[in-house]
Design a protein around this motif. Structure first.
Motif, short mmCIF file in Angstrom:
data_model
loop_
_atom_site.label_atom_id
_atom_site.label_comp_id
_atom_site.label_asym_id
_atom_site.label_seq_id
_atom_site.Cartn_x
_atom_site.Cartn_y
_atom_site.Cartn_z
N SER A 417 53.48 16.38 145.69
CA SER A 417 52.24 15.72 146.08
C SER A 417 51.06 16.18 145.23
O SER A 417 50.02 15.54 145.20
CB SER A 417 51.94 15.99 147.56
OG SER A 417 52.92 15.39 148.38
N VAL A 418 51.22 17.33 144.56
CA VAL A 418 50.17 17.86 143.69
C VAL A 418 50.52 17.41 142.27
O VAL A 418 51.22 18.10 141.54
CB VAL A 418 50.09 19.39 143.77
CG1 VAL A 418 48.93 19.92 142.92
CG2 VAL A 418 49.93 19.85 145.21
N ASN A 419 50.02 16.26 141.88
CA ASN A 419 50.46 15.67 140.61
C ASN A 419 49.33 15.01 139.86
O ASN A 419 49.54 14.07 139.10
CB ASN A 419 51.58 14.66 140.86
CG ASN A 419 52.34 14.31 139.59
OD1 ASN A 419 52.53 15.17 138.73
ND2 ASN A 419 52.75 13.07 139.46
N GLY A 420 48.12 15.52 140.03
CA GLY A 420 46.98 14.91 139.35
C GLY A 420 46.58 15.68 138.12
O GLY A 420 47.24 16.64 137.71
N ILE A 422 45.19 16.20 133.98
CA ILE A 422 45.68 15.83 132.65
C ILE A 422 47.15 16.17 132.50
O ILE A 422 47.96 15.38 132.00
CB ILE A 422 44.84 16.54 131.57
CG1 ILE A 422 43.37 16.11 131.67
CG2 ILE A 422 45.39 16.21 130.19
CD1 ILE A 422 42.45 16.86 130.72
N LEU A 423 47.52 17.38 132.92
CA LEU A 423 48.91 17.82 132.81
C LEU A 423 49.60 17.58 134.15
O LEU A 423 49.48 18.37 135.08
CB LEU A 423 48.98 19.31 132.42
CG LEU A 423 48.33 19.66 131.08
CD1 LEU A 423 48.37 21.16 130.87
CD2 LEU A 423 49.03 18.94 129.94
N LYS A 424 50.34 16.50 134.24
CA LYS A 424 51.00 16.15 135.49
C LYS A 424 52.17 17.08 135.75
O LYS A 424 52.88 17.48 134.84
CB LYS A 424 51.48 14.70 135.45
CG LYS A 424 50.34 13.69 135.48
CD LYS A 424 50.87 12.28 135.63
CE LYS A 424 49.74 11.27 135.79
NZ LYS A 424 50.24 9.90 135.98
N ASN A 425 52.38 17.40 137.02
CA ASN A 425 53.48 18.27 137.39
C ASN A 425 54.82 17.55 137.37
O ASN A 425 55.86 18.18 137.21
CB ASN A 425 53.24 18.86 138.79
CG ASN A 425 52.09 19.84 138.80
OD1 ASN A 425 51.98 20.68 137.91
ND2 ASN A 425 51.22 19.74 139.80
N VAL A 426 54.80 16.24 137.55
CA VAL A 426 56.02 15.44 137.56
C VAL A 426 56.05 14.56 136.32
O VAL A 426 55.12 13.78 136.08
CB VAL A 426 56.12 14.57 138.83
CG1 VAL A 426 57.34 13.66 138.76
CG2 VAL A 426 56.18 15.46 140.07
N ASP A 427 57.11 14.70 135.54
CA ASP A 427 57.29 13.90 134.33
C ASP A 427 58.11 12.66 134.71
O ASP A 427 59.29 12.77 135.06
CB ASP A 427 58.01 14.73 133.26
CG ASP A 427 58.12 14.00 131.93
OD1 ASP A 427 58.12 12.75 131.92
OD2 ASP A 427 58.25 14.67 130.90
#
Length: 549
Positions: A417-420, A422-427
């Motif tokens: 849920s923490v995926n905002g 510049i560097l997204k946590n989920v590719d």
């Protein structure tokens, strides 16, 4: 009979240890310094950790230009070859023309460091992801330890069981092995610290689920104390108990400042050590972002000492993370400088997992009723890549009558849920290529790190809940995989690094979200996987669920 390898980095105080910075104040009458009582009295409290110095918060600061060399200055140190581990060294200074309480003494590592550009090197810290407010004393690190990873490169002996012995294999790495770019990496510059020689040996002929003792060293270098350890259960047996987590790192036990402090690591290790000493743990899985040394090589020593109470007694299995491998122009999937120039070299030297080859840090093992597929999210996982084909072949070949549970693990998650930012946590590309393999091979549980909190999903595929858990008689969320629908995912990166807060809203696939330091405890039988999220500070369960078949 079965053979196992057990990772153990135990500190062997056969040489000496000194801490770098000794605070002092100069007296105009004596030109000598004095240690404060807090320093003098810290030895027993912090033995095998670090002593407290009044200079503790100034391990990096801007250096002003020194005046012309003073022809009258004289510095002498006490010399005692029998210094114990973490003992004091007395430094005598005379000839100071204008003494000041702001004067200080430092021991610099490495000795060839060039400090001329120190005030301009802030970006070299920031390239590792450390954006905290940093004074800049570029000859980091601040502490140094001599351990069994020693200057003696001659092979030593590992003695275990009933008179069995193995000769150690000796390895090391040099500054030339580190990576860099146009902007020097910490590992290529002021973060370098000679690791010495790393000794390792494999114990063979061991029975599973059995307690042994071992000692290591040599007659010339000295021997460690006798240490007890337990082998994990053999693959195909009825049950296994393991702990899992990601993103732990290390923290000083005194108030000293370090690069990348992971504040939860101390409580997490303490809680796990209690479980290990109680005999409730068969093995441990650390899923990426291991030490956060990120080019400051001495911090590997700090981390390895921290995990000694657990890693010396049960098998310690790892997966590689971005802060071990990623660097610009080195073939990592993500072209960030997160490893600080380490490029996986120290990680693979310290943690010799059963991988296919160097810089191919993926593998699988079986313990009890579980088959573990461990991948690298930092190496090419795209369709038809070497790692992709390995994943597919490994999971396809699992005998589910032998090991009914398939646990898939890697560092970067497929769901968070923490995926905002510049560097997204989920590719999304990673999910697109690899998630179908999990469904096709009926992966029961996927464990991830990288995001610094705890989050559990429904049985999910392509962001859609295929099955929701039901409550059993005890009120525990239960996923019934008798009719398999999709994997359950759990992000468990809450073992040390400062915690990530969740957004106010979450997608429906996210069932449980918690921001507390801790680890996951798993008990696998042939019929059920029971997963518990343990709060390291309170020892209470923040979440528990099970998967049945």
């Amino acid at each position: 009979m079965a053979s196992f390898s057990i990772f153990s980095k135990i500190l062997l105080p056969i040489l000496f240890f000194i801490f770098f910075f000794i605070s002092h104040s100069f007296s105009s009458s004596s030109n000598n310094y004095s240690l404060s009582n807090i320093v003098i009295n810290s030895t027993s409290e912090f033995i095998n950790h670090t002593a407290i110095s009044e200079f503790r918060i100034l391990n990096r600061r801007v250096l002003s230009e020194c005046p012309d060399p003073n022809p009258y200055i004289s510095i002498t140190t006490s010399s005692n070859s029998k210094l114990s581990d973490e003992d004091f060294v007395t430094v005598h200074i005379s000839g100071i023309l204008v003494p000041s309480k702001g004067d200080w003494v430092a021991m610099i590592s490495p000795s060839h460091a060039d400090t001329s550009s120190c005030p301009f090197n802030g970006i070299q810290y920031q390239q590792t992801g450390d954006f905290s407010e940093l004074p800049l004393l570029c000859h980091y690190p601040v502490k140094m330890r001599v351990t069994w990873i020693s200057g003696d490169k001659a092979p030593q002996q590992l003695q275990y069981g009933d008179g069995q012995s193995q000769t150690s294999q000796v390895s090391t790495f040099t500054q030339n092995d580190m990576c860099s770019s146009l902007l020097k990496s910490p590992a290529k510059d002021f973060g370098w610290h000679d690791p010495g020689f790393i000794h390792s040996a494999v114990m063979t002929g061991l029975n599973p689920s059995t307690t042994y003792s071992y000692t290591y060293g040599s007659d010339s270098s000295g021997w460690s104390e006798k240490i007890n350890f337990k082998t994990p259960p053999a693959g195909g047996t009825d049950e296994v108990r393991f702990l899992a987590y990601g993103d732990m790192g290390k923290a000083p036990r005194d108030p000293s400042a370090e690069h990348f402090i992971q504040p939860g690591s101390l409580s997490v290790v303490k809680a796990m050590a209690d479980e290990v000493s109680a005999g409730n743990v068969d093995s441990i899985f650390h899923i990426g972002d291991i030490s956060y040394a990120t080019g400051f090589l001495v911090e590997w020593d700090y981390f390895l000492q921290l995990i000694t109470p657990v890693a010396s007694h049960v098998s310690y299995m790892t997966a590689i993370g971005n802060h071990e491998r990623d660097y610009i122009g080195t073939g990592s999937v993500y072209v960030t400088p997160d490893s600080g120039g380490e490029c996986g070299v120290p990680y693979e030297t310290y943690f010799q997992m059963p991988t296919p080859a160097k810089d191919k840090p993926w593998y699988s093992i079986e313990q009890g009723s579980v088959h573990f597929t461990v991948i690298s999210t930092e190496h090419d996982w795209s369709q038809n890549s070497e790692q992709y084909e390995w994943m597919k072949n490994d999971m396809t070949s699992v005998d589910r009558t032998r090991t009914p549970w398939l646990v898939f693990t890697g560092h970067r998650p497929m769901y968070s849920s923490v995926n905002g930012g510049i560097l997204k946590n989920v590719d999304e590309n990673f999910v697109k290529d690899v998630e179908p393999l999990l469904l096709e091979n009926k992966v029961d549980l996927a464990l991830w790190g990288h995001v610094h909190n705890y989050e559990r999903t429904c049985a999910v595929y392509q962001e859609e809940c295929k099955t929701l858990p039901t409550k059993d008689a005890s009120g525990i969320d239960t996923y019934d995989n008798t009719n398999y629908s999709a994997p359950v995912h759990a992000v468990i990166g809450m073992a040390g690094f400062s915690l990530d807060q969740f957004p106010s809203k979450a997608d429906e696939w996210s069932l449980v979200r918690t921001t507390e330091f801790g680890y996951v405890r798993v008990h696998a039988t042939r019929n059920a996987l029971t997963i518990e999220y343990v709060n390291a500070n309170t020892r209470k369960l923040e979440d528990s669920f099970q998967i049945t078949r």
